[in-house]
Design a protein around this motif. Structure first.
Motif, mmCIF file in Angstrom:
data_model
loop_
_atom_site.group_PDB
_atom_site.id
_atom_site.type_symbol
_atom_site.label_atom_id
_atom_site.label_comp_id
_atom_site.label_asym_id
_atom_site.label_seq_id
_atom_site.Cartn_x
_atom_site.Cartn_y
_atom_site.Cartn_z
ATOM 1 N N PRO A 137 -21.251 -6.526 -13.383
ATOM 2 C CA PRO A 137 -20.945 -6.235 -14.793
ATOM 3 C C PRO A 137 -21.852 -5.171 -15.396
ATOM 4 O O PRO A 137 -21.411 -4.354 -16.198
ATOM 5 N N GLU A 138 -23.127 -5.166 -15.003
ATOM 6 C CA GLU A 138 -24.060 -4.171 -15.520
ATOM 7 C C GLU A 138 -23.705 -2.772 -15.003
ATOM 8 O O GLU A 138 -23.724 -1.797 -15.763
ATOM 9 N N ILE A 139 -23.374 -2.685 -13.736
ATOM 10 C CA ILE A 139 -22.978 -1.396 -13.153
ATOM 11 C C ILE A 139 -21.686 -0.907 -13.800
ATOM 12 O O ILE A 139 -21.552 0.272 -14.168
ATOM 13 N N ASP A 140 -20.723 -1.805 -13.968
ATOM 14 C CA ASP A 140 -19.442 -1.419 -14.569
ATOM 15 C C ASP A 140 -19.593 -1.001 -16.032
ATOM 16 O O ASP A 140 -18.820 -0.186 -16.529
ATOM 17 N N LYS A 141 -20.592 -1.553 -16.708
ATOM 18 C CA LYS A 141 -20.824 -1.208 -18.112
ATOM 19 C C LYS A 141 -21.508 0.150 -18.247
ATOM 20 O O LYS A 141 -21.161 0.944 -19.127
ATOM 21 N N LYS A 142 -22.445 0.453 -17.373
ATOM 22 C CA LYS A 142 -23.268 1.650 -17.521
ATOM 23 C C LYS A 142 -22.713 2.879 -16.801
ATOM 24 O O LYS A 142 -23.098 4.007 -17.119
ATOM 25 N N TYR A 143 -21.835 2.654 -15.822
ATOM 26 C CA TYR A 143 -21.341 3.770 -15.027
ATOM 27 C C TYR A 143 -19.817 3.764 -14.982
ATOM 28 O O TYR A 143 -19.177 2.739 -15.244
ATOM 29 N N ARG A 144 -19.255 4.914 -14.666
ATOM 30 C CA ARG A 144 -17.797 5.048 -14.623
ATOM 31 C C ARG A 144 -17.295 4.543 -13.273
ATOM 32 O O ARG A 144 -17.281 5.277 -12.283
ATOM 33 N N THR A 145 -16.896 3.293 -13.253
ATOM 34 C CA THR A 145 -16.480 2.661 -12.001
ATOM 35 C C THR A 145 -15.020 2.227 -12.055
ATOM 36 O O THR A 145 -14.486 1.935 -13.127
ATOM 37 N N LYS A 146 -14.406 2.172 -10.886
ATOM 38 C CA LYS A 146 -13.116 1.509 -10.725
ATOM 39 C C LYS A 146 -13.438 0.060 -10.388
ATOM 40 O O LYS A 146 -14.033 -0.232 -9.359
ATOM 41 N N THR A 147 -13.062 -0.841 -11.260
ATOM 42 C CA THR A 147 -13.627 -2.191 -11.218
ATOM 43 C C THR A 147 -12.848 -3.188 -10.369
ATOM 44 O O THR A 147 -13.351 -4.274 -10.090
ATOM 45 N N ASN A 148 -11.620 -2.848 -9.953
ATOM 46 C CA ASN A 148 -10.808 -3.848 -9.257
ATOM 47 C C ASN A 148 -11.248 -4.016 -7.807
ATOM 48 O O ASN A 148 -12.025 -3.228 -7.264
#
Length: 268
Positions: A137-148
């Motif tokens: 969740p921290e990585i997905d919040k701070k960086y532009r990630t494809k989360t699925n």
């Protein structure tokens, strides 16, 4: 028995840090520390961003990898790094890598799903809870990630290979791809075989890698067994798993470093 002892010693080699040379990590690699409450500690994280991250607006898939001390930097590795940053740079790879440092003396404890009667361990659930509920969740919040799950990979070697495979069974909704290098299935063999057999919906794409000279005669047999169980759960025509056995390959960073790019490209 001697072979098993040798392999067990190798499981701990990456615990020690070496300060004999200059850092070799690329400028795309940074580090930060995060609270890992399920493990009652904090944990240093190594982050690799693709070369065009700062100049783009797109989102990227993510690879979560264990034993971060050995991934990017010869200065912190025990017997050589994986060169993950240099290899991905050479490919102009469009991916973010999140490396989680091992817990030093607690490495075996954190990277084994079940307690072994002789060696202990069995806290991989807490370790994976940290990755899934805190770190991701921290990585997905701070960086532009494809989360699925389709764009989230987990990869590791030895005990990290064991726990990476366990992760796709426990969190199929989170991890859709896995690199399983020289997995230490032997330490939790009975339990991991049973869990795989009882898993009903196995969707992840799997890349198995080992050498035929790793010091453990059961390594290839265990991989063959896991591969057979996986294949009973889905049609081989789907081409969702691949097994590579390297002639002369030993249980070390060289095997994993040399195999990393092919694994990444196949899984990607």
């Amino acid at each position: 028995m001697i072979q098993k002892i040798v392999l067990f010693v190798l499981l701990f080699l990456s615990v020690f840090e070496v300060d004999a040379q200059e850092s070799t990590a690329s400028k795309q690699v940074t580090t930060f520390t995060i609270n890992a409450s399920p493990l009652d500690t904090s944990r240093k994280i190594w982050l690799y961003l693709p070369k065009d991250y700062a100049t783009s607006t797109k989102k990227y898939p993510v690879i979560y990898m264990h034993d971060a001390q050995n991934l990017f930097d010869a200065k912190t590795s025990y017997v050589g790094e994986w060169n993950v940053d240099e290899k991905l740079d050479s490919l102009n790879a469009q991916v973010i890598v999140v490396g989680i440092e091992h817990g030093n003396a607690k490495r075996l404890e954190e990277l084994t799903p079940y307690k072994n009667e002789k060696y202990g361990g069995g806290k991989a659930d807490s370790y994976l809870e940290f990755i899934v509920k805190t770190l991701k969740p921290e990585i997905d919040k701070k960086y532009r990630t494809k989360t699925n799950a389709k764009n989230t990979m987990i990869m590791g070697s030895s005990l990290g290979g064991l726990t990476s495979f366990y992760a796709i069974l426990k969190y199929p909704e989170v991890f859709g791809k896995v690199g399983v290098f020289s997995p230490a299935f032997w330490i939790n063999r009975k339990e991991i075989f049973e869990l795989t057999e009882n898993t009903k919906n196995l969707k992840a794409k799997i890349y198995f890698l080992c050498g035929d000279n790793e010091g453990d005669a059961d390594m290839i047999a265990d991989l063959n067994k896991i591969e057979y169980i996986v294949n009973t759960k889905r049609c081989d025509c789907m081409k969702l798993n691949k097994k590579v056995v390297i002639k002369g390959g030993q249980h070390n960073e060289k095997l994993w470093r040399d195999g990393f790019v092919k694994a990444y490209l196949w899984l990607n």
